[in-house]
Design an enzyme around this catalytic site. Structure first.
Site, PDB file in Angstrom:
ATOM      1  N   LYS A   1      33.634  17.231  69.926  1.00 34.84           N
ATOM      2  CA  LYS A   1      32.649  16.464  70.684  1.00 34.84           C
ATOM      3  C   LYS A   1      32.248  15.242  69.848  1.00 34.84           C
ATOM      4  O   LYS A   1      32.020  15.368  68.642  1.00 34.84           O
ATOM      5  CB  LYS A   1      31.452  17.379  70.948  1.00 34.84           C
TER       6      LYS A   1
ATOM      7  N   GLU B   1      22.306  30.795  84.721  1.00 30.72           N
ATOM      8  CA  GLU B   1      20.942  30.928  85.255  1.00 30.72           C
ATOM      9  C   GLU B   1      20.765  32.236  86.020  1.00 30.72           C
ATOM     10  O   GLU B   1      19.701  32.856  85.975  1.00 30.72           O
ATOM     11  CB  GLU B   1      20.610  29.740  86.161  1.00 30.72           C
TER      12      GLU B   1
ATOM     13  N   ARG C   1      20.367  27.721  91.497  1.00 37.36           N
ATOM     14  CA  ARG C   1      21.535  28.555  91.266  1.00 37.36           C
ATOM     15  C   ARG C   1      21.247  30.050  91.375  1.00 37.36           C
ATOM     16  O   ARG C   1      22.095  30.851  91.687  1.00 37.36           O
ATOM     17  CB  ARG C   1      21.898  28.354  89.819  1.00 37.36           C
TER      18      ARG C   1
HETATM   19  C1  TPP Z   1      23.926  24.907  86.120  1.00 35.70           C
HETATM   20  C2  TPP Z   1      23.689  23.969  84.969  1.00 35.70           C
HETATM   21  N1  TPP Z   1      22.909  24.365  83.930  1.00 35.70           N
HETATM   22  C3  TPP Z   1      22.690  23.528  82.898  1.00 35.70           C
HETATM   23  C4  TPP Z   1      23.241  22.274  82.882  1.00 35.70           C
HETATM   24  C5  TPP Z   1      22.921  21.301  81.749  1.00 35.70           C
HETATM   25  N2  TPP Z   1      24.136  20.910  81.016  1.00 35.70           N
HETATM   26  C6  TPP Z   1      24.765  19.741  81.219  1.00 35.70           C
HETATM   27  S1  TPP Z   1      26.112  19.541  80.255  1.00 35.70           S
HETATM   28  C7  TPP Z   1      25.838  21.030  79.511  1.00 35.70           C
HETATM   29  C8  TPP Z   1      26.759  21.503  78.430  1.00 35.70           C
HETATM   30  C9  TPP Z   1      28.153  21.546  78.895  1.00 35.70           C
HETATM   31  O1  TPP Z   1      28.973  21.956  77.851  1.00 35.70           O
HETATM   32  P1  TPP Z   1      30.545  21.824  78.002  1.00 35.70           P
HETATM   33  O2  TPP Z   1      30.944  22.198  79.373  1.00 35.70           O
HETATM   34  O3  TPP Z   1      31.170  22.565  76.898  1.00 35.70           O
HETATM   35  O4  TPP Z   1      30.805  20.269  77.854  1.00 35.70           O
HETATM   36  P2  TPP Z   1      30.677  19.347  76.542  1.00 35.70           P
HETATM   37  O5  TPP Z   1      29.415  18.555  76.755  1.00 35.70           O
HETATM   38  O6  TPP Z   1      30.617  20.229  75.342  1.00 35.70           O
HETATM   39  O7  TPP Z   1      31.876  18.483  76.570  1.00 35.70           O
HETATM   40  C10 TPP Z   1      24.711  21.664  80.030  1.00 35.70           C
HETATM   41  C11 TPP Z   1      24.187  22.956  79.587  1.00 35.70           C
HETATM   42  C12 TPP Z   1      24.023  21.907  83.995  1.00 35.70           C
HETATM   43  N3  TPP Z   1      24.578  20.689  84.089  1.00 35.70           N
HETATM   44  N4  TPP Z   1      24.234  22.758  85.005  1.00 35.70           N
END
Ligand code: TPP
Length: 633
Positions: free
Chosen positions: A289, A375, A403
């Site tokens: 990242k 969630e 959700r």
């Molecule tokens: C249902 C839901 N819960 C929480 C989030 C907040 N959120 C946005 S990006 C993220 C992390 C995503 O991690 P990953 O899929 O590994 O992508 P990266 O940013 O590491 O590339 C979170 C928790 C969301 N978008 N949707």
């Protein structure tokens, strides 16, 4: 290190078709240019920096090898998609990303024909891509669907529901690309994450190979075939592929997710495998990242979502010192309450930082749970804790709690369990836009049995409400907005508020304002304005949407000529609707005007401007009062 690159190659790329016309040796140049461009643009506007930097090569290679938009690329969440936006004709629009009238921070179907599926919430990409792949099959065409999902997104149960189904369907035109950087927003959690990142140490692999060789050498000739099979199984057993293979996917990986040559070759092979009927395929790519921009790579958590920053140093533009945030007041109050009550535990679904529960985690590491982007599980886990006498507080954004609706209904409310929902980011959320607006929680909670639904007028009342919710022996939800409070003084000790009791802030005889949540302060301002015009307006801080303080509301309705309700939530089935129902039931015919968010999507933009445009600021409330004051009866 600042990513420097000649960006001229991007001038000739208005769509992926232009990218595909370049010789493959130049694709690296494109990825370098994209990276420099992302850093430069985001340094001015802010945005999802580290995630987008980590996915540049993957996105570029997919567009290069597959025939997008005929083949569909579905990005999970969409926050990592800046390279996708730049390759699909939106490079010039980055100046206004997330701002009024500008492009969105996530993908939206109406924004581009390359955004095949809108998102903002995590975990949906595999289901959506599977639906597309299946549709292609029904329609008899030979396109492919590719889902790109992070290891964080993969913690969402829905991702596994989709993998399970896709494997069962043997969906031959589907690819899932797992972008594995071991990070969600903060470090990823859970057994799956540890499983994916399980690395055998090199000496151990060497030792294992030695044993196998020795063993094979000692076998009679006819057994060698079986022994070789056993060796393969052993390898598979130690590779993360086993899980996906068991779900019916062909596993490719793990591959180096920033090596363009590796990615192009892998995706070309994958495409050939798909054509050969070998799908569904899961490509496991290891990435970092923030890759390629030193400050973000060093601290991807800090650079997940950023404001403006200085490129050379990575330093953020200083923000003006402001009032305490609701999130901080929430977390600090919870810490104080938890010191007195060992039954209190805190739960987040991958938003420890956003909800400020990371503060709680530091004080009570053993009483803090980050369950991943899950969630639904968070809510039922809380219900289980409550069923055994604990007092769980689930801090979940209003938009993400959607959700877990059935979990709130079936596992908490129907069983009348003692769970507190701290609903963060309620109301308008600004740059995150339509998918993240916290506008529906009132509508979806008001209908449920047993639950108490409340909203504080400011950060001080939030303290009291948190205590009220935790002490209440059944389900209770408190909604509060993103960001800074009003800067009101904080009472030293949070005290419980009698359930269902509103607060009369100002008496008046001509009209009444019944306000819910943080619009109570602008409502007071509006009443002051009207007083200067000689109109006397009562202001009631409703505090509870359920149970409603019917006695006080009916008394105001009876004594005044008109009532205005105010809330920062969807109007249908919201707080105003609750007031209307009460008046109708009591046969009180006082005219009512409900100020709320209308029945349409509210996109990204400046929330203050949006409030003003919707008539949800002091001026708008005063306008509504004046209209009511001058209306003929
Ligand atoms: C249902 C839901 N819960 C929480 C989030 C907040 N959120 C946005 S990006 C993220 C992390 C995503 O991690 P990953 O899929 O590994 O992508 P990266 O940013 O590491 O590339 C979170 C928790 C969301 N978008 N949707």
């Amino acid at each position: 290190m600042t990513p420097q690159a000649d960006r001229s190659v991007l001038e000739g790329i208005a769509s992926p078709a232009d990218l595909r016309r370049l010789p493959r040796e130049r694709v690296v140049e494109v990825t370098r240019a994209l990276r420099a461009e992302i850093v430069e643009k985001v340094s001015r506007t802010g945005g999802h920096l580290a995630s987008s930097l980590g996915a540049v090569e993957l996105i570029t290679a997919i567009h290069y090898v597959f025939d997008t938009p005929a083949d569909r690329l579905v990005l999970d969440v969409g926050h990592q998609g800046y390279a996708h936006k730049m390759l699909t004709g939106r490079r010039g629009d980055f100046e206004r990303i997330g701002q009024d009238g500008g492009i969105g921070k996530f993908l939206r179907r109406h924004e581009s024909r390359f955004d095949h599926f809108g998102a903002g919430h995590a975990g949906t990409s595999i289901s959506a891509a599977l639906g597309m792949a299946r549709a292609f099959q029904h329609q008899g065409n030979d396109h492919f669907a590719i889902a790109l999902i992070g290891d964080g997104g993969m913690t969402a149960g829905m991702a596994f529901e989709a993998l399970n189904h896709a494997g069962d369907l043997r969906q031959r035109n589907l690819v899932v690309v797992l972008n594995d950087n071991e990070m969600s927003i903060s470090p990823n959690v859970g057994a799956l994450s540890s499983y994916l990142s399980r690395k055998l140490s090199a000496p151990m692999v060497r030792r294992m190979k030695g044993w196998v060789k020795e063993f094979l050498g000692s076998l009679p000739g006819d057994m060698i075939h079986w022994a070789q099979k056993a060796e393969e199984s052993l390898k598979v057993f130690f590779s993360p592929g086993l899980l996906f293979e068991a779900l019916g996917f062909k596993y490719v990986g793990p591959i180096q997710g920033h090596r363009v040559d590796v990615l192009l070759e892998t995706f070309e092979n994958v495409r050939a495998m798909l054509r050969n009927g070998d799908g569904p395929i899961l490509v496991h790519a290891l990435t970092a990242k923030g890759y390629g921009y030193e400050p973000a790579q060093q601290d991807p958590f800090k650079y997940h979502g950023v404001g403006a920053f200085e490129i050379e140093s990575g330093r953020f533009k200083p923000s003006k010192p402001g009032h305490p945030k609701y999130q901080v007041v929430f977390a600090d109050t919870l810490i104080a309450l938890a010191k007195e009550d060992p039954r209190i535990v805190a739960i987040t679904a991958a938003m420890a930082d956003g909800t400020s529960l990371d503060r709680f985690q530091k004080v009570f590491p053993q009483r803090f749970y980050d369950v991943g982007i899950a969630e639904q599980h968070a809510v039922t886990f809380a219900a289980g804790l409550a069923s055994e006498g604990m007092k769980p507080v689930a801090a979940i954004y209003s938009t993400f709690l959607q959700r877990a609706y059935d979990q709130v209904v079936h596992d908490v409310c129907v069983q009348n369990l003692d769970v507190t929902f701290a609903m963060d980011r309620a109301g308008l959320v600004g740059a995150d836009g339509a998918t993240h607006q916290g506008l529906y929680d009132l509508a979806y909670l008001r209908a449920l049995p047993n639950i108490v639904v409340m909203a504080p007028k400011d950060e001080n009342e939030l303290r009291h409400m948190l205590r009220t919710a935790i002490e209440y022996p059944g389900p209770a939800a408190v909604r509060y907005p993103r960001g800074e409070g009003f800067g009101v003084p904080l009472d030293p000790e949070p005290k419980p508020i009698p359930i269902g009791e509103a607060e009369l802030l100002r008496d008046g005889d001509d009209l009444a304002l019944v306000a819910y949540g943080t619009l109570t302060h602008p409502a007071l301002e509006a009443a002051n304005e009207l007083a200067a015009d000689g109109v006397s307006v009562a202001v009631l801080n409703a505090r509870f949407a359920k149970p409603l303080d019917e006695t006080r509301i009916l008394a105001l309705a009876k004594k005044t000529r008109g009532l205005v309700t105010v809330e920062e939530a969807a109007g249908q089935a919201g707080f105003g609707a609750a007031v209307l129902e009460t008046l109708a039931r009591a046969g009180v015919a006082t005219p009512v005007r409900c100020l709320a968010v209308p029945d349409r999507l509210i996109e990204h933009g400046n929330p203050d401007k949006q409030r003003a445009a919707l008539g949800l600021d002091a001026a708008g409330i005063a306008r509504a009062l004046r209209e009511m004051a001058t209306a003929k009866r």
